[in-house]
Design a protein around this motif. Structure first.
Motif, short mmCIF file in Angstrom:
data_model
loop_
_atom_site.label_atom_id
_atom_site.label_comp_id
_atom_site.label_asym_id
_atom_site.label_seq_id
_atom_site.Cartn_x
_atom_site.Cartn_y
_atom_site.Cartn_z
N ALA A 507 6.82 5.03 0.09
CA ALA A 507 6.94 6.49 0.15
C ALA A 507 5.64 7.19 -0.23
CB ALA A 507 8.07 6.95 -0.78
N PHE A 508 4.79 6.52 -1.01
CA PHE A 508 3.51 7.13 -1.38
C PHE A 508 2.66 7.36 -0.13
CE2 PHE A 508 -0.90 6.65 -3.11
CZ PHE A 508 -0.92 7.84 -3.82
N LEU A 509 2.67 6.38 0.76
CA LEU A 509 1.90 6.49 2.01
C LEU A 509 2.56 7.48 2.96
CD1 LEU A 509 -0.52 5.21 3.58
CD2 LEU A 509 1.12 3.58 4.52
N ASN A 510 3.89 7.55 2.92
CA ASN A 510 4.63 8.38 3.88
C ASN A 510 4.80 9.82 3.44
OD1 ASN A 510 4.96 6.02 5.29
ND2 ASN A 510 7.01 5.61 4.51
N LEU A 514 2.01 13.88 -1.77
CA LEU A 514 1.58 13.06 -2.91
C LEU A 514 0.19 12.45 -2.72
CD1 LEU A 514 4.93 11.18 -3.69
CD2 LEU A 514 4.05 13.30 -4.69
N HIS A 515 -0.45 12.68 -1.58
CA HIS A 515 -1.80 12.13 -1.39
C HIS A 515 -2.64 13.08 -0.55
CE1 HIS A 515 0.20 10.48 2.34
NE2 HIS A 515 -0.88 11.04 2.85
N LYS A 516 -3.93 12.82 -0.51
CA LYS A 516 -4.86 13.59 0.30
C LYS A 516 -5.63 12.62 1.19
CE LYS A 516 -8.82 16.74 -0.07
NZ LYS A 516 -9.74 17.44 -1.01
N LEU A 517 -5.64 12.90 2.48
CA LEU A 517 -6.34 12.02 3.41
C LEU A 517 -7.84 12.03 3.16
CD1 LEU A 517 -4.48 12.61 6.81
CD2 LEU A 517 -4.57 10.50 5.48
N ARG A 518 -8.44 10.84 3.16
CA ARG A 518 -9.88 10.69 2.95
C ARG A 518 -10.52 10.11 4.21
NH1 ARG A 518 -11.03 13.30 -1.95
NH2 ARG A 518 -9.38 12.80 -3.45
N LYS A 519 -11.85 10.11 4.20
CA LYS A 519 -12.63 9.44 5.24
C LYS A 519 -13.19 8.16 4.67
CE LYS A 519 -15.31 12.97 5.67
NZ LYS A 519 -16.41 13.87 6.12
N LEU A 520 -13.45 7.19 5.54
CA LEU A 520 -14.01 5.92 5.07
C LEU A 520 -15.36 6.13 4.40
CD1 LEU A 520 -13.10 3.47 7.99
CD2 LEU A 520 -12.08 3.61 5.72
N SER A 521 -16.08 7.15 4.81
CA SER A 521 -17.38 7.41 4.19
C SER A 521 -17.24 7.88 2.74
CB SER A 521 -18.15 8.46 5.00
OG SER A 521 -17.41 9.67 5.07
N ASP A 522 -16.01 8.34 2.35
CA ASP A 522 -15.79 8.75 0.97
C ASP A 522 -15.70 7.57 0.02
OD1 ASP A 522 -15.70 11.40 1.75
OD2 ASP A 522 -13.53 11.40 2.02
N LEU A 523 -15.44 6.38 0.56
CA LEU A 523 -15.29 5.20 -0.28
C LEU A 523 -16.64 4.73 -0.78
CD1 LEU A 523 -12.69 3.15 1.82
CD2 LEU A 523 -12.27 4.93 0.12
N SER A 524 -16.69 4.32 -2.02
CA SER A 524 -17.90 3.75 -2.58
C SER A 524 -17.52 2.63 -3.54
CB SER A 524 -18.73 4.82 -3.31
OG SER A 524 -18.11 5.16 -4.54
N MET A 636 -2.28 4.49 9.51
CA MET A 636 -2.59 5.15 8.25
C MET A 636 -2.42 4.08 7.17
SD MET A 636 -1.32 8.77 6.63
CE MET A 636 0.41 8.37 6.46
N VAL A 637 -3.43 3.92 6.33
CA VAL A 637 -3.43 2.83 5.37
C VAL A 637 -3.73 3.33 3.96
CG1 VAL A 637 -4.19 1.17 7.13
CG2 VAL A 637 -5.89 2.27 5.67
N ALA A 638 -3.21 2.58 2.98
CA ALA A 638 -3.59 2.75 1.58
C ALA A 638 -4.58 1.65 1.26
CB ALA A 638 -2.37 2.66 0.68
N ILE A 639 -5.74 2.02 0.72
CA ILE A 639 -6.80 1.05 0.50
C ILE A 639 -7.32 1.17 -0.93
CG2 ILE A 639 -8.61 2.60 1.39
CD1 ILE A 639 -9.93 0.06 2.62
N VAL A 640 -7.62 0.02 -1.55
CA VAL A 640 -8.08 0.01 -2.94
C VAL A 640 -9.33 -0.86 -3.04
CG1 VAL A 640 -5.73 0.29 -3.81
CG2 VAL A 640 -6.71 -2.01 -3.65
N ASN A 641 -10.12 -0.56 -4.06
CA ASN A 641 -11.31 -1.37 -4.36
C ASN A 641 -10.87 -2.56 -5.21
OD1 ASN A 641 -13.77 -2.44 -5.03
ND2 ASN A 641 -14.45 -0.71 -6.28
N CYS A 642 -10.82 -3.73 -4.63
CA CYS A 642 -10.33 -4.92 -5.32
C CYS A 642 -11.45 -5.73 -5.96
CB CYS A 642 -9.53 -5.81 -4.38
SG CYS A 642 -10.48 -6.41 -2.95
N LYS A 643 -12.70 -5.30 -5.79
CA LYS A 643 -13.83 -6.04 -6.37
C LYS A 643 -14.27 -5.30 -7.63
CE LYS A 643 -16.40 -9.68 -5.68
NZ LYS A 643 -17.02 -10.04 -4.41
N ARG A 644 -13.47 -5.41 -8.69
CA ARG A 644 -13.73 -4.69 -9.92
C ARG A 644 -14.87 -5.32 -10.69
NH1 ARG A 644 -12.28 -0.06 -9.62
NH2 ARG A 644 -12.30 0.08 -11.87
#
Length: 671
Positions: A507-510, A514-524, A636-644
């Motif tokens: 439901a978080f993705l749907n 509850l979320h704001k769409l980002r661009k891939l360029s926003d990821l760092s 539409m995907v939920a993506i996380v930084n897994c390389k902590r």
């Protein structure tokens, strides 16, 4: 507790996270629903509206129930209805005068299973496990019978209800000096409801119950005299099994130190038992045992309260299979009557900075620096007999920098940066490192049997409630001396404990609210919170294989030399609980850039639109050609930084990423 650098998403999390903004908005929307009557008897909370923890937990429970997604209107409607339902027990305008007088000095918190008399009338239903915290409004005899009736009210209802008194309590009724009289408070449970009927009573009544506890007030002369005269001559050391067998009875007075969990015994697992540890004035301990249906009595008791037992049954500890140094234990016998002096929770003043930047944290009033210039407000929170402060009704979000010794009911919202299975123990205990905008802390998760939270990995955003913080002394290996550290503990079977993984919550993705769409360029590389993006698939880099995973936790297993499968996450052999899953790595693209990411489990199945077992059965040529059909498909995907960075030693989960910095935790195909 280690501090972390506040960068990128971490710096902005309290202001920019759409879920946190919605929680604040929902709380402000609900607060006006509460009228201006500032009554201290409102489920122990003194704030003008629901606590931050209550709002967050309720939203996430709704999201879990509506996996296809929710709207802001659905969430606000559910919250409003739930809050109104919870606050139906607010003090009414009219009530019996004796109840009104007692209510003025009522300070104790409601028991967990308490229902109101008004709610019984509304629902025409009463569960056997429900608790009534009642005041005797009247005592009378049914005309033409010798049956005693109690007319009962409570502090939250306008209605009264009649109870057929169980005959074991008839000796407590006397027109002159009986203890069961108008104005006496009682707790009762195990009640059957006799509904109103045309041929009988016009109103519902409660049938007799043995499970009744009479409340005493040590500040009242009559109650103090009763306690002194009847319950202060016997002590635990004087209790003898031989004397009891010769018809010697005891009246004992002790503090409730511990109410144990429900135990299930017997050959077929049908015998229920609860152990309650009692401590008398001399420091001696005895176990008070409840068997079968009697376990409902534990719902009427609370740790720290004083319990007076008149004529308890004396049993052998060995025969009752109780592990204790005492030779005897107490039981609720056919002649036993219970009296209770409830523990009244004190309040501790917690200071909150009156600044827009709430995540600077709260401080206990006793630790506040008087020289600081920051304006503060105070919030009263309940404090138990051991000095632990309950933050479950704290009106604002708690941050890691807030955590101190002796705090309970804490809720945290943050990112998982490390997970390690505790070794050298037969229990299912995992250490989880959570990081938010103010710091990081290791939390210890205690499970009843095994890991039960589904797939959780590095970079996932979680909400955890029911944490307890305490200072633990640890011995350093190099310095060979003890040092203190703050430890946060979570137990699966503790009341108020919950755990939500927002990164994989459908439901978080749907739910766009509850979320704001980002661009891939926003990821760092510094991105920490879960991001939602619209992407298309590219086949330039696409690696697909099937592997085996542990069904309980969703992580990959490895084959051991002796032929058994071992879970890299649970660190246990799991041959009987292995399922086939995908390991998928691919390129995501949008107009702003590209990201190489990986996924597994349900997310990979959503991309491929085929189950792992069905894919495995395909001929090899079809397996090779299958990914080509996904070219330029949109999701539409939920993506996380897994390389902590600095996630700690022993992280076998880093092996799952295989050099990939981004994990797709959820995916939804776009038409």
């Amino acid at each position: 507790m280690n501090s972390v650098d506040s960068t990128d998403c971490n710096q902005q999390q309290p202001q920019e996270d759409p879920l946190l903004k919605f929680i604040d908005y929902a709380r402000s929307a609900l607060s006006p629903e509460i009228d201006g009557d500032s009554d201290p008897i409102r489920n122990g909370a003194e704030s003008s509206g629901p606590s931050w923890n209550w709002i967050a937990s309720r939203i996430l429970r709704t999201c879990r129930a509506y996996s296809s997604g929710v709207t802001a209107a659905i969430l606000l409607s559910d919250l409003t209805q739930a809050w109104h339902e919870q606050n139906r027990d607010r003090p009414p305008k009219k009530m019996p005068e004796c109840v009104k007088q007692l209510r003025k000095k009522h300070k104790r918190r409601k028991l967990s299973n308490t229902v109101t008399i008004d709610s019984i009338y509304e629902k025409n239903f009463l569960s056997l496990n429900s608790v009534l915290e009642a005041v005797i409004v009247d005592v009378f005899v049914l005309p033409g019978t010798n049956i005693y009736m109690l007319s009962l009210g409570d502090f939250w209802s306008t209605n009264t209800i009649d109870l057929y008194l169980h005959r074991r309590y008839y000796d407590l009724i006397n027109p002159n000096n009986g203890i069961l009289k108008k104005g006496r408070q009682i707790f009762l449970t195990g009640c059957y409801l006799r509904p109103a009927s045309g041929g009988g009573s016009r109103y519902p009544r409660l049938l007799p119950t043995e499970y009744l506890v009479i409340l005493l007030d040590e500040d009242e002369d009559g109650d103090a005299m009763l306690l002194g005269a009847q319950f202060c001559s016997d002590s635990f050391s004087s209790v003898s099994l031989d004397a009891f067998s010769k018809n010697v009875s005891y009246s004992l007075y002790a503090r409730i130190e511990l109410i144990g969990p429900l135990e299930v015994q017997g050959k077929f697992g049908t015998l229920r038992r609860k152990q309650i540890t009692l401590v008398d004035d001399d420091g001696a301990k005895l176990q008070f045992l409840l068997w079968g249906d009697q376990v409902a009595l534990a719902n009427l008791l609370s740790v720290g309260s004083m319990l007076a037992l008149d004529k308890p049954y004396i049993a052998s500890s060995a025969d009752s299979a109780v592990e204790t140094s005492a030779e005897v234990c107490l039981e609720f016998g056919s002649a036993t009557q219970l009296f209770l002096v409830p523990f009244v929770q004190h309040k501790e003043q917690v200071c909150v900075a009156l600044t827009p930047n709430r995540h600077q944290g709260s401080r206990l009033l006793s630790t506040l620096d008087p020289s600081q210039s920051t304006q503060v407000s105070q919030v009263s929170l309940p404090c138990d007999s051991h000095g632990s402060i309950d933050f479950s009704s704290y009106p604002f979000q708690s941050f890691i920098t807030d955590l101190r010794d002796k705090m309970t009911g804490i809720s945290l919202y943050g990112v998982v940066t490390s997970i390690i299975k505790e070794r050298c123990t037969t229990e299912a205990i995992f250490s989880l490192r959570i990081e938010d905008a103010t710091g990081a802390i290791w939390t210890k998760l205690h499970f009843v049997k095994y890991w039960s939270l589904g797939r959780l990995s590095l970079g996932h955003t979680v909400y955890i409630s029911g944490l307890t913080c305490s200072i633990k002394k640890r011995k350093g290996f190099q310095l060979k001396r003890c040092h203190e550290s703050l430890e946060a503990i979570w137990s699966e079977n503790t009341g108020g404990a919950s755990f939500f993984n927002l990164s994989s919550l459908p439901a978080f993705l749907n739910s766009s609210c509850l979320h704001k769409l980002r661009k891939l360029s926003d990821l760092s590389s510094q991105t920490s919170c879960t991001q939602i993006v619209h992407v298309r698939l590219e086949m330039a880099q696409f690696h697909l294989s099937t592997r085996y995973s542990h069904a309980l936790c969703g992580h990959f297993v490895t084959e051991q030399p002796i032929g058994v499968s071992k879970c890299s996450f649970c660190n246990e052999n799991c041959d009987a609980e292995v399922i086939r899953t995908f390991h998928l790595k691919m390129t995501l693209a949008d107009k702003s850039g590209k990201v190489f990411a990986w996924c597994t489990g349900h997310t990979a199945t959503e991309f491929l639109q085929i189950s792992p077992d069905e894919f495995y059965e395909l001929p090899e040529e079809e397996q090779v050609m299958y990914p080509s059909s996904l070219e330029n498909e949109r999701f539409m995907v939920a993506i996380v930084n897994c390389k902590r960075q600095g996630s700690g030693p022993g992280d076998a989960l880093l092996l799952e990423t295989e050099g990939t910095s981004w994990e797709i935790t959820r995916a939804l195909k776009c038409d």
